[in-house]
Design a protein around this motif. Structure first.
Motif, mmCIF file in Angstrom:
data_model
loop_
_atom_site.group_PDB
_atom_site.id
_atom_site.type_symbol
_atom_site.label_atom_id
_atom_site.label_comp_id
_atom_site.label_asym_id
_atom_site.label_seq_id
_atom_site.Cartn_x
_atom_site.Cartn_y
_atom_site.Cartn_z
ATOM 1 N N ASP A 55 0.356 6.710 -19.473
ATOM 2 C CA ASP A 55 -0.988 7.269 -19.273
ATOM 3 C C ASP A 55 -0.992 8.783 -19.427
ATOM 4 O O ASP A 55 -1.871 9.349 -20.079
ATOM 5 N N GLN A 56 -0.008 9.449 -18.821
ATOM 6 C CA GLN A 56 0.077 10.910 -18.904
ATOM 7 C C GLN A 56 0.225 11.362 -20.367
ATOM 8 O O GLN A 56 -0.415 12.320 -20.789
ATOM 9 N N CYS A 57 1.060 10.651 -21.111
ATOM 10 C CA CYS A 57 1.285 11.020 -22.516
ATOM 11 C C CYS A 57 0.021 10.825 -23.348
ATOM 12 O O CYS A 57 -0.357 11.710 -24.123
ATOM 13 N N MET A 58 -0.643 9.689 -23.178
ATOM 14 C CA MET A 58 -1.845 9.411 -23.975
ATOM 15 C C MET A 58 -2.995 10.348 -23.613
ATOM 16 O O MET A 58 -3.769 10.740 -24.481
ATOM 17 N N GLN A 59 -3.117 10.726 -22.347
ATOM 18 C CA GLN A 59 -4.175 11.645 -21.937
ATOM 19 C C GLN A 59 -3.945 13.037 -22.520
ATOM 20 O O GLN A 59 -4.902 13.727 -22.875
ATOM 21 N N SER A 60 -2.700 13.435 -22.629
ATOM 22 C CA SER A 60 -2.384 14.766 -23.146
ATOM 23 C C SER A 60 -2.324 14.824 -24.667
ATOM 24 O O SER A 60 -2.717 15.821 -25.263
ATOM 25 N N ARG A 61 -1.799 13.755 -25.272
ATOM 26 C CA ARG A 61 -1.601 13.746 -26.722
ATOM 27 C C ARG A 61 -1.918 12.364 -27.267
ATOM 28 O O ARG A 61 -1.036 11.507 -27.365
ATOM 29 N N ALA A 62 -3.165 12.172 -27.636
ATOM 30 C CA ALA A 62 -3.653 10.852 -28.071
ATOM 31 C C ALA A 62 -2.960 10.339 -29.331
ATOM 32 O O ALA A 62 -2.990 9.135 -29.603
ATOM 33 N N GLU A 63 -2.309 11.209 -30.084
ATOM 34 C CA GLU A 63 -1.633 10.781 -31.312
ATOM 35 C C GLU A 63 -0.257 10.173 -31.044
ATOM 36 O O GLU A 63 0.413 9.696 -31.964
ATOM 37 N N LEU A 64 0.167 10.176 -29.779
ATOM 38 C CA LEU A 64 1.481 9.647 -29.418
ATOM 39 C C LEU A 64 1.341 8.358 -28.624
ATOM 40 O O LEU A 64 0.329 8.113 -27.980
ATOM 41 N N ARG A 65 2.398 7.552 -28.648
ATOM 42 C CA ARG A 65 2.468 6.325 -27.865
ATOM 43 C C ARG A 65 3.835 6.256 -27.183
ATOM 44 O O ARG A 65 4.846 6.666 -27.754
#
Length: 192
Positions: A55-65
């Motif tokens: 969740d933290q990653c997607m909220q900060s950088r939507a181009e990453l999974r």
């Protein structure tokens, strides 16, 4: 001097891949430092922590999974096989890969320690060294025994040259190429 397990692997990578391919979904196997290892089934708090990272990653950088349990080729000459709890890569990165992917393009791997006897050697040493040997830029270890995030960076010559630890509750900025800031206060909810 006794040869290390890596010098005398229990089996070849090809043999390991055949075994792993035919193993039931309820068992996850890895091949680290020349040894066949069984990855334990995670508990609920472990799952919540990985979802928190995703969740933290997607909220900060939507181009990453954050890909869970993605098979990666690790260690020197890619002779190891690991399934990190999370592998951070651009969306679609693994679309045409088979079961085991080259780690090129993976920005970060994440492991959450388990409450079992071999977590010290597996998560804090063997997998860390395998990820460094594969030149994965950031290794994020969420250590539930010490209640801290440990961020390893700067992989060179099979080892991470930088290590920073942060207590649960701290705000942690992961360095480039990840460039995500984590508010780790929620992790306090998932410790025993």
């Amino acid at each position: 001097m006794t040869p290390s397990t890596a010098d005398h692997a229990q089996m070849s990578v090809k043999e390991f891949e055949q075994i792993a391919h035919h193993t039931p979904e309820t068992v996850t196997l890895e091949f680290i430092n020349g040894k066949l290892e069984v990855k334990h089934v995670p508990d609920g708090a472990h799952d919540e922590i990985i979802m928190w990272v995703a969740d933290q990653c997607m909220q900060s950088r939507a181009e990453l999974r954050l890909y869970r349990e993605r098979g990666l080729k690790v260690e020197t000459y890619r002779n190891g096989r690991a399934r990190p709890d999370g592998a951070l890569a651009p969306r679609g990165h693994f679309a045409n890969h088979g079961e085991w992917s080259d780690p090129g393009g993976v920005l970060m791997v994440t492991e959450v320690t388990s409450y079992d006897g071999d977590t010290h050697s597996r998560d804090r040493k063997e997998k860390r060294d395998g990820y460094a040997a594969a030149d994965i830029p950031v290794y994020l270890l969420i250590d539930r025994d010490s209640n801290e995030l440990v961020v390893y960076t700067d992989p060179r010559n099979g080892a991470y040259k930088a290590r920073r630890s942060h207590p649960f509750g701290a705000t942690v900025t992961l360095p480039d190429p990840v460039a995500i800031t984590l508010d780790t206060d929620e992790l306090k909810n998932y410790i025993s």
